[in-house]
Scaffold this motif. Structure first.
Motif, PDB file in Angstrom:
ATOM      1  N   TYR A 281     -54.717 -77.764 -31.739  1.00  0.00           N
ATOM      2  CA  TYR A 281     -54.263 -76.429 -30.872  1.00  0.00           C
ATOM      3  C   TYR A 281     -52.472 -76.792 -30.252  1.00  0.00           C
ATOM      4  O   TYR A 281     -51.726 -75.642 -30.619  1.00  0.00           O
ATOM      5  CB  TYR A 281     -55.184 -76.278 -29.863  1.00  0.00           C
ATOM      6  CG  TYR A 281     -54.992 -74.576 -29.737  1.00  0.00           C
ATOM      7  CD1 TYR A 281     -54.958 -73.662 -29.890  1.00  0.00           C
ATOM      8  CD2 TYR A 281     -54.082 -74.574 -27.896  1.00  0.00           C
ATOM      9  CE1 TYR A 281     -54.793 -72.156 -29.377  1.00  0.00           C
ATOM     10  CE2 TYR A 281     -54.002 -73.300 -27.829  1.00  0.00           C
ATOM     11  CZ  TYR A 281     -54.771 -72.113 -28.562  1.00  0.00           C
ATOM     12  OH  TYR A 281     -53.773 -70.814 -27.716  1.00  0.00           O
ATOM     13  N   VAL A 282     -53.108 -77.631 -29.501  1.00  0.00           N
ATOM     14  CA  VAL A 282     -51.438 -78.089 -29.021  1.00  0.00           C
ATOM     15  C   VAL A 282     -49.801 -78.359 -29.525  1.00  0.00           C
ATOM     16  O   VAL A 282     -48.971 -78.097 -29.283  1.00  0.00           O
ATOM     17  CB  VAL A 282     -51.364 -79.493 -27.995  1.00  0.00           C
ATOM     18  CG1 VAL A 282     -50.432 -79.781 -26.837  1.00  0.00           C
ATOM     19  CG2 VAL A 282     -52.709 -79.333 -26.687  1.00  0.00           C
ATOM     20  N   ASP A 283     -50.224 -78.689 -30.857  1.00  0.00           N
ATOM     21  CA  ASP A 283     -49.189 -79.549 -31.693  1.00  0.00           C
ATOM     22  C   ASP A 283     -48.745 -78.239 -32.628  1.00  0.00           C
ATOM     23  O   ASP A 283     -47.554 -77.136 -32.552  1.00  0.00           O
ATOM     24  CB  ASP A 283     -49.572 -79.939 -32.998  1.00  0.00           C
ATOM     25  CG  ASP A 283     -49.555 -81.413 -32.435  1.00  0.00           C
ATOM     26  OD1 ASP A 283     -48.598 -81.825 -30.821  1.00  0.00           O
ATOM     27  OD2 ASP A 283     -49.646 -82.932 -32.862  1.00  0.00           O
ATOM     28  N   TYR A 284     -50.151 -76.901 -32.974  1.00  0.00           N
ATOM     29  CA  TYR A 284     -49.633 -75.744 -33.679  1.00  0.00           C
ATOM     30  C   TYR A 284     -48.691 -74.498 -32.472  1.00  0.00           C
ATOM     31  O   TYR A 284     -47.916 -74.338 -32.915  1.00  0.00           O
ATOM     32  CB  TYR A 284     -51.147 -75.483 -33.489  1.00  0.00           C
ATOM     33  CG  TYR A 284     -51.512 -75.729 -35.023  1.00  0.00           C
ATOM     34  CD1 TYR A 284     -51.011 -76.256 -36.781  1.00  0.00           C
ATOM     35  CD2 TYR A 284     -52.601 -76.211 -35.060  1.00  0.00           C
ATOM     36  CE1 TYR A 284     -51.321 -76.474 -37.368  1.00  0.00           C
ATOM     37  CE2 TYR A 284     -53.474 -76.853 -36.385  1.00  0.00           C
ATOM     38  CZ  TYR A 284     -52.849 -77.316 -37.546  1.00  0.00           C
ATOM     39  OH  TYR A 284     -53.501 -77.610 -38.935  1.00  0.00           O
ATOM     40  N   LYS A 285     -49.585 -74.871 -31.427  1.00  0.00           N
ATOM     41  CA  LYS A 285     -49.025 -74.008 -30.548  1.00  0.00           C
ATOM     42  C   LYS A 285     -47.793 -74.302 -30.194  1.00  0.00           C
ATOM     43  O   LYS A 285     -46.657 -73.675 -29.680  1.00  0.00           O
ATOM     44  CB  LYS A 285     -49.576 -73.786 -29.521  1.00  0.00           C
ATOM     45  CG  LYS A 285     -49.569 -73.591 -27.937  1.00  0.00           C
ATOM     46  CD  LYS A 285     -49.589 -71.113 -28.140  1.00  0.00           C
ATOM     47  CE  LYS A 285     -49.908 -70.608 -27.850  1.00  0.00           C
ATOM     48  NZ  LYS A 285     -50.347 -69.676 -28.055  1.00  0.00           N
ATOM     49  N   THR A 286     -47.120 -75.796 -30.154  1.00  0.00           N
ATOM     50  CA  THR A 286     -45.963 -76.369 -29.877  1.00  0.00           C
ATOM     51  C   THR A 286     -44.727 -75.496 -30.692  1.00  0.00           C
ATOM     52  O   THR A 286     -43.868 -75.196 -30.872  1.00  0.00           O
ATOM     53  CB  THR A 286     -45.161 -77.912 -29.519  1.00  0.00           C
ATOM     54  OG1 THR A 286     -46.484 -77.814 -28.453  1.00  0.00           O
ATOM     55  CG2 THR A 286     -44.169 -78.340 -29.498  1.00  0.00           C
ATOM     56  N   VAL A 287     -45.167 -75.943 -32.084  1.00  0.00           N
ATOM     57  CA  VAL A 287     -44.473 -75.534 -33.464  1.00  0.00           C
ATOM     58  C   VAL A 287     -44.583 -73.823 -33.093  1.00  0.00           C
ATOM     59  O   VAL A 287     -42.889 -73.538 -33.291  1.00  0.00           O
ATOM     60  CB  VAL A 287     -45.604 -75.104 -34.849  1.00  0.00           C
ATOM     61  CG1 VAL A 287     -44.455 -74.967 -35.763  1.00  0.00           C
ATOM     62  CG2 VAL A 287     -45.355 -76.653 -35.235  1.00  0.00           C
ATOM     63  N   LEU A 288     -45.093 -72.769 -32.965  1.00  0.00           N
ATOM     64  CA  LEU A 288     -44.763 -71.709 -32.921  1.00  0.00           C
ATOM     65  C   LEU A 288     -44.012 -71.469 -31.515  1.00  0.00           C
ATOM     66  O   LEU A 288     -43.530 -70.308 -31.537  1.00  0.00           O
ATOM     67  CB  LEU A 288     -46.360 -70.713 -32.443  1.00  0.00           C
ATOM     68  CG  LEU A 288     -46.781 -71.032 -33.501  1.00  0.00           C
ATOM     69  CD1 LEU A 288     -48.769 -70.287 -33.587  1.00  0.00           C
ATOM     70  CD2 LEU A 288     -46.581 -70.661 -35.077  1.00  0.00           C
TER      71      LEU A 288
ATOM     72  N   SER B  88     -52.237 -80.516 -21.862  1.00  0.00           N
ATOM     73  CA  SER B  88     -51.045 -79.558 -21.273  1.00  0.00           C
ATOM     74  C   SER B  88     -50.851 -79.554 -22.558  1.00  0.00           C
ATOM     75  O   SER B  88     -50.291 -79.677 -23.537  1.00  0.00           O
ATOM     76  CB  SER B  88     -49.970 -80.183 -19.866  1.00  0.00           C
ATOM     77  OG  SER B  88     -49.807 -80.872 -20.539  1.00  0.00           O
ATOM     78  N   ILE B  89     -49.658 -77.299 -22.723  1.00  0.00           N
ATOM     79  CA  ILE B  89     -48.950 -77.511 -23.437  1.00  0.00           C
ATOM     80  C   ILE B  89     -47.036 -77.473 -23.524  1.00  0.00           C
ATOM     81  O   ILE B  89     -47.046 -77.262 -22.904  1.00  0.00           O
ATOM     82  CB  ILE B  89     -49.354 -76.513 -24.977  1.00  0.00           C
ATOM     83  CG1 ILE B  89     -50.531 -75.721 -24.811  1.00  0.00           C
ATOM     84  CG2 ILE B  89     -48.174 -75.661 -25.223  1.00  0.00           C
ATOM     85  CD1 ILE B  89     -51.282 -74.961 -25.083  1.00  0.00           C
ATOM     86  N   PRO B  90     -47.007 -79.030 -24.051  1.00  0.00           N
ATOM     87  CA  PRO B  90     -44.800 -79.117 -23.805  1.00  0.00           C
ATOM     88  C   PRO B  90     -44.679 -78.263 -23.440  1.00  0.00           C
ATOM     89  O   PRO B  90     -45.155 -77.155 -25.258  1.00  0.00           O
ATOM     90  CB  PRO B  90     -44.714 -79.847 -24.338  1.00  0.00           C
ATOM     91  CG  PRO B  90     -45.638 -80.062 -26.076  1.00  0.00           C
ATOM     92  CD  PRO B  90     -46.711 -79.608 -25.216  1.00  0.00           C
ATOM     93  N   VAL B  91     -43.244 -77.510 -23.289  1.00  0.00           N
ATOM     94  CA  VAL B  91     -42.708 -76.502 -22.985  1.00  0.00           C
ATOM     95  C   VAL B  91     -41.609 -76.588 -23.544  1.00  0.00           C
ATOM     96  O   VAL B  91     -40.669 -77.821 -23.774  1.00  0.00           O
ATOM     97  CB  VAL B  91     -41.599 -76.247 -21.433  1.00  0.00           C
ATOM     98  CG1 VAL B  91     -41.161 -74.505 -22.119  1.00  0.00           C
ATOM     99  CG2 VAL B  91     -43.420 -75.230 -20.422  1.00  0.00           C
ATOM    100  N   VAL B  92     -40.555 -76.350 -24.803  1.00  0.00           N
ATOM    101  CA  VAL B  92     -39.907 -76.877 -25.855  1.00  0.00           C
ATOM    102  C   VAL B  92     -38.979 -76.022 -25.376  1.00  0.00           C
ATOM    103  O   VAL B  92     -38.791 -74.879 -25.598  1.00  0.00           O
ATOM    104  CB  VAL B  92     -40.065 -76.421 -27.483  1.00  0.00           C
ATOM    105  CG1 VAL B  92     -39.355 -76.272 -27.969  1.00  0.00           C
ATOM    106  CG2 VAL B  92     -41.685 -76.879 -27.937  1.00  0.00           C
ATOM    107  N   PRO B  93     -37.364 -77.239 -24.972  1.00  0.00           N
ATOM    108  CA  PRO B  93     -36.336 -77.026 -24.661  1.00  0.00           C
ATOM    109  C   PRO B  93     -35.279 -75.913 -25.468  1.00  0.00           C
ATOM    110  O   PRO B  93     -35.961 -75.393 -26.988  1.00  0.00           O
ATOM    111  CB  PRO B  93     -35.934 -77.796 -24.564  1.00  0.00           C
ATOM    112  CG  PRO B  93     -36.214 -78.908 -25.786  1.00  0.00           C
ATOM    113  CD  PRO B  93     -37.680 -78.684 -25.534  1.00  0.00           C
ATOM    114  N   VAL B  94     -34.760 -75.324 -24.964  1.00  0.00           N
ATOM    115  CA  VAL B  94     -33.825 -74.302 -25.903  1.00  0.00           C
ATOM    116  C   VAL B  94     -33.081 -75.065 -26.909  1.00  0.00           C
ATOM    117  O   VAL B  94     -33.001 -74.748 -27.974  1.00  0.00           O
ATOM    118  CB  VAL B  94     -33.093 -72.951 -25.433  1.00  0.00           C
ATOM    119  CG1 VAL B  94     -31.812 -72.122 -26.333  1.00  0.00           C
ATOM    120  CG2 VAL B  94     -33.668 -72.639 -24.520  1.00  0.00           C
ATOM    121  N   SER B  95     -33.023 -76.338 -26.893  1.00  0.00           N
ATOM    122  CA  SER B  95     -32.039 -77.135 -27.558  1.00  0.00           C
ATOM    123  C   SER B  95     -32.398 -77.231 -28.973  1.00  0.00           C
ATOM    124  O   SER B  95     -31.982 -77.382 -30.193  1.00  0.00           O
ATOM    125  CB  SER B  95     -31.353 -78.360 -26.700  1.00  0.00           C
ATOM    126  OG  SER B  95     -32.752 -78.548 -26.338  1.00  0.00           O
TER     127      SER B  95
END
Length: 275
Positions: free
Chosen positions: A105-112, A146-153
């Motif tokens: 779930y965490v990895d799929y959510k990170t992709v989104l 915890s789900i990592p916050v993807v940086p804008v970069s």
């Protein structure tokens, strides 16, 4: 006589890609291994190239059902180039196959977070939500890592890739929306919607939205679920979200009077003029 192997990293990777396309996954994996060793011998730092090779070898492991090594290679790829789409998706698939649903779930959510229209990630989130609700109960979200916050970069890096690298996004959300829910899914969606309705009566609109969100994961063919969620958005002064939900409700049922009324309320709040 066996054909001579390429003597460059690029050549080995290309040969590996061809073997993969031919369904020769063990051979492709061996070629990616050679390329990785050559990179190490060469001693030059090329994190992008190395990350791709690990990710490609992970794809071979996934095809062969070797999920443990797939996860290891994806993690190595992500250590070199964080928030890369392909290793995230491949690791999520491997976690899912091993029934490690919270991690998937965490990895799929990170992709989104990187691109919210990737069909395989949307479908993965739907599957993981069902599995987590069944295994962990209604408070499953509280039990996730915890789900990592993807940086804008990272998002910009993905957006700058050539369009041919984004084929998986072309199906977009329509793929998920076109899925016909089973009778069990429809019943689960109905129960969740009723739970949301009860929360609305108690004035807990934020929690109600969560219930409606979960209901729509099981079946997004119920007009009233959208219009009910729109009401919650209105109460919380989330007028743009209310407009979107009312519009979705009306696509499903053009005679949904509550959706028409609530959209009018939202437009009025947004000071939008309709003619």
């Amino acid at each position: 006589m066996a054909p001579k192997l390429p003597d460059s990293v690029e050549g080995l990777r290309a040969a590996g890609n061809q073997s993969f396309r031919n369904g020769q996954y063990a051979e492709a994996s061996a070629l990616y291994c050679r390329a990785l060793r050559l990179l190490q011998v060469r001693g030059s730092s090329d994190p992008e190239e190395e990350s791709v090779l690990y990710s490609n070898r992970a794809a071979c492991h996934l095809k062969d059902g070797n999920c443990t090594d797939c996860i290891k290679d994806c993690t190595s790829a992500l250590a070199l180039v964080p928030f890369s789409m392909k290793p995230l998706l491949r690791r999520a698939s491997a976690y899912e196959a091993l029934e490690k649903y919270p991690l998937a779930y965490v990895d799929y959510k990170t992709v989104l977070q990187i691109d919210n229209s990737v069909a395989s990630a949307l479908e993965g989130i739907n599957r993981m939500t069902r599995a987590l609700m069944d295994s962990l109960g209604p408070e499953w979200r509280l039990k996730l890592p915890s789900i990592p916050v993807v940086p804008v970069s990272a998002q910009k890096r993905w957006n700058s890739l050539p369009s041919e690298n984004k084929e998986s996004t072309k199906k977009s959300k329509e793929t998920t929306k076109s899925r016909v829910p089973s009778a069990g899914d429809v019943e689960r969606a109905r129960v969740l919607k009723e739970e949301g309705n009860e929360l609305v009566k108690k004035g807990n609109h934020k929690k109600a939205i969560e219930k409606y969100n979960e209901s729509l994961l099981f079946s997004n063919l119920e007009s009233t679920t959208y219009s009910n969620r729109a009401l919650c958005h209105l109460v919380l002064n989330q007028d743009k979200e209310a407009v979107k939900d009312c519009t979705e409700a009306l696509k499903l049922d053009g005679k949904n009077v509550k959706a028409l009324y609530r959209r009018a309320q939202a437009y009025k709040s947004l000071k939008a003029l309709l003619w």
